[in-house]
Design an enzyme around this catalytic site. Structure first.
Site, short mmCIF file in Angstrom:
data_model
loop_
_atom_site.label_atom_id
_atom_site.label_comp_id
_atom_site.label_asym_id
_atom_site.label_seq_id
_atom_site.Cartn_x
_atom_site.Cartn_y
_atom_site.Cartn_z
N THR A 143 64.69 19.26 39.25
CA THR A 143 64.48 19.12 37.95
C THR A 143 65.34 18.22 37.38
O THR A 143 64.92 17.62 36.22
CB THR A 143 65.08 20.51 37.59
OG1 THR A 143 64.13 21.51 38.10
CG2 THR A 143 64.88 20.94 36.02
N LYS A 167 67.28 18.67 49.89
CA LYS A 167 66.95 20.04 50.56
C LYS A 167 65.68 20.38 50.61
O LYS A 167 64.77 20.10 49.86
CB LYS A 167 67.65 21.12 49.39
CG LYS A 167 69.34 21.17 49.43
CD LYS A 167 69.60 22.32 48.45
CE LYS A 167 71.17 22.20 48.28
NZ LYS A 167 71.90 23.62 47.54
N ASP A 189 69.37 16.43 46.09
CA ASP A 189 67.92 16.48 45.51
C ASP A 189 67.66 18.21 45.68
O ASP A 189 67.20 18.36 47.06
CB ASP A 189 66.99 15.83 45.92
CG ASP A 189 65.64 16.04 45.46
OD1 ASP A 189 65.23 17.11 44.65
OD2 ASP A 189 64.72 15.56 45.76
N ASP A 190 68.00 19.20 44.86
CA ASP A 190 67.78 20.49 44.97
C ASP A 190 66.68 21.04 44.80
O ASP A 190 65.39 21.12 45.34
CB ASP A 190 69.14 21.16 44.44
CG ASP A 190 69.15 22.70 44.82
OD1 ASP A 190 67.99 23.22 45.05
OD2 ASP A 190 70.32 23.24 44.68
N TYR A 196 80.80 19.22 48.25
CA TYR A 196 81.21 17.82 48.46
C TYR A 196 82.72 17.53 48.04
O TYR A 196 83.45 18.53 47.49
CB TYR A 196 80.35 16.79 47.11
CG TYR A 196 78.94 16.81 47.78
CD1 TYR A 196 78.51 15.85 48.57
CD2 TYR A 196 77.99 17.68 47.01
CE1 TYR A 196 77.18 15.87 49.07
CE2 TYR A 196 76.67 17.57 47.42
CZ TYR A 196 76.40 16.49 48.27
OH TYR A 196 75.10 16.68 48.60
N TRP A 199 74.33 25.55 50.44
CA TRP A 199 75.03 25.13 49.44
C TRP A 199 76.00 24.12 49.82
O TRP A 199 76.91 24.29 51.08
CB TRP A 199 75.96 26.39 48.56
CG TRP A 199 76.59 25.70 47.73
CD1 TRP A 199 78.10 25.37 47.56
CD2 TRP A 199 76.06 25.43 46.35
NE1 TRP A 199 78.18 25.07 46.44
CE2 TRP A 199 77.13 25.11 45.41
CE3 TRP A 199 74.81 25.53 45.91
CZ2 TRP A 199 76.93 24.57 44.31
CZ3 TRP A 199 74.74 25.09 44.66
CH2 TRP A 199 75.81 24.72 43.69
N ILE A 200 75.80 22.79 49.56
CA ILE A 200 76.78 21.77 49.86
C ILE A 200 77.85 21.45 49.11
O ILE A 200 77.79 21.49 47.90
CB ILE A 200 75.64 20.61 50.10
CG1 ILE A 200 74.57 20.72 50.66
CG2 ILE A 200 76.44 19.15 50.49
CD1 ILE A 200 73.63 19.62 50.62
#
Length: 206
Positions: free
Chosen positions: A119, A155, A115-116, A186, A183-184
């Site tokens: 949106t 985030k 969940d950044d 994965y 910045w993740i």
């Protein structure tokens, strides 16, 4: 420079495992919708932990939404992306099939990796709710469909998108972990998984 955090498959597995009890007790899902591509792996892992004895596996359906845009990088092999401003559907449920009628009256868990800006989640909830309401009207059904959300990482930042207030009030939103605005990376995004795991092992844990 963008700070990157590398997450391993083992970490994803354990985050799902640690969250499963609360999802079962609080959300009681009987259907999952994974947002592609980041929601596919967590949804599949979750399904194993959400299965109750003598009960069937929870079905997983998929939608594809795109928000991120790739930015130029000093290293061509190390691209950086940033959230865009417009959500694009790349895959959606077939409104003319049984898929939509099968959603009516269900407890639906929407699964994504992060969940950044919120949106994408706002779009998914809004559009799925509209489609389910249309399907319910066609069926003449008054059954209540309830949506919940699970993400691996939330985030800690100001969000551009918004989720229904009753969803938040009823705690139908769960993030396995809240992190700073990094910045993740994965593991399913990695080209070289061994290098990815080495970077994960060498970094300070987030």
């Amino acid at each position: 420079m963008v700070e990157k955090v590398y997450v391993t498959y083992n970490e994803v597995h354990k985050l799902c495992q640690a969250s499963a009890g609360r999802i079962l007790d609080g959300f009681k899902p009987n259907l999952m919708i994974a947002i592609g591509g980041g929601g596919y792996v967590p949804a599949r892992i979750l399904r194993s932990f959400l299965k109750r004895p003598s009960s069937p596996n929870i079905p997983i359906q998929a939608i594809g939404l795109s928000l991120y845009e790739q930015l130029p990088s000093s290293k061509p092999t190390d691209p950086v992306e940033t959230p865009g401003t417009k959500v694009t559907r790349t895959q959606w449920l077939d409104l003319s099939s049984l898929e939509m009628t099968n959603l009516v009256g269900k407890n639906i868990l929407i699964v994504d990796e992060v969940d950044d800006t919120r949106t994408t989640l706002e779009y998914a909830v809004r559009e799925l709710q509209k489609d389910v309401e249309t399907a319910a009207q066609k069926l003449g059904s008054s059954e209540k469909t309830q949506f919940s959300i699970f993400v691996l990482h939330n985030k800690d930042k100001t969000k551009k998108g918004h989720l229904p207030q009753n969803m938040m009030d009823e705690e139908r939103y769960l993030a396995a972990r809240t992190v700073s605005d990094v910045w993740i990376c994965y593991p399913w995004e990695a080209i070289d998984i061994d290098e990815h795991d080495k970077l994960a092992a060498s970094q300070a844990r987030y």
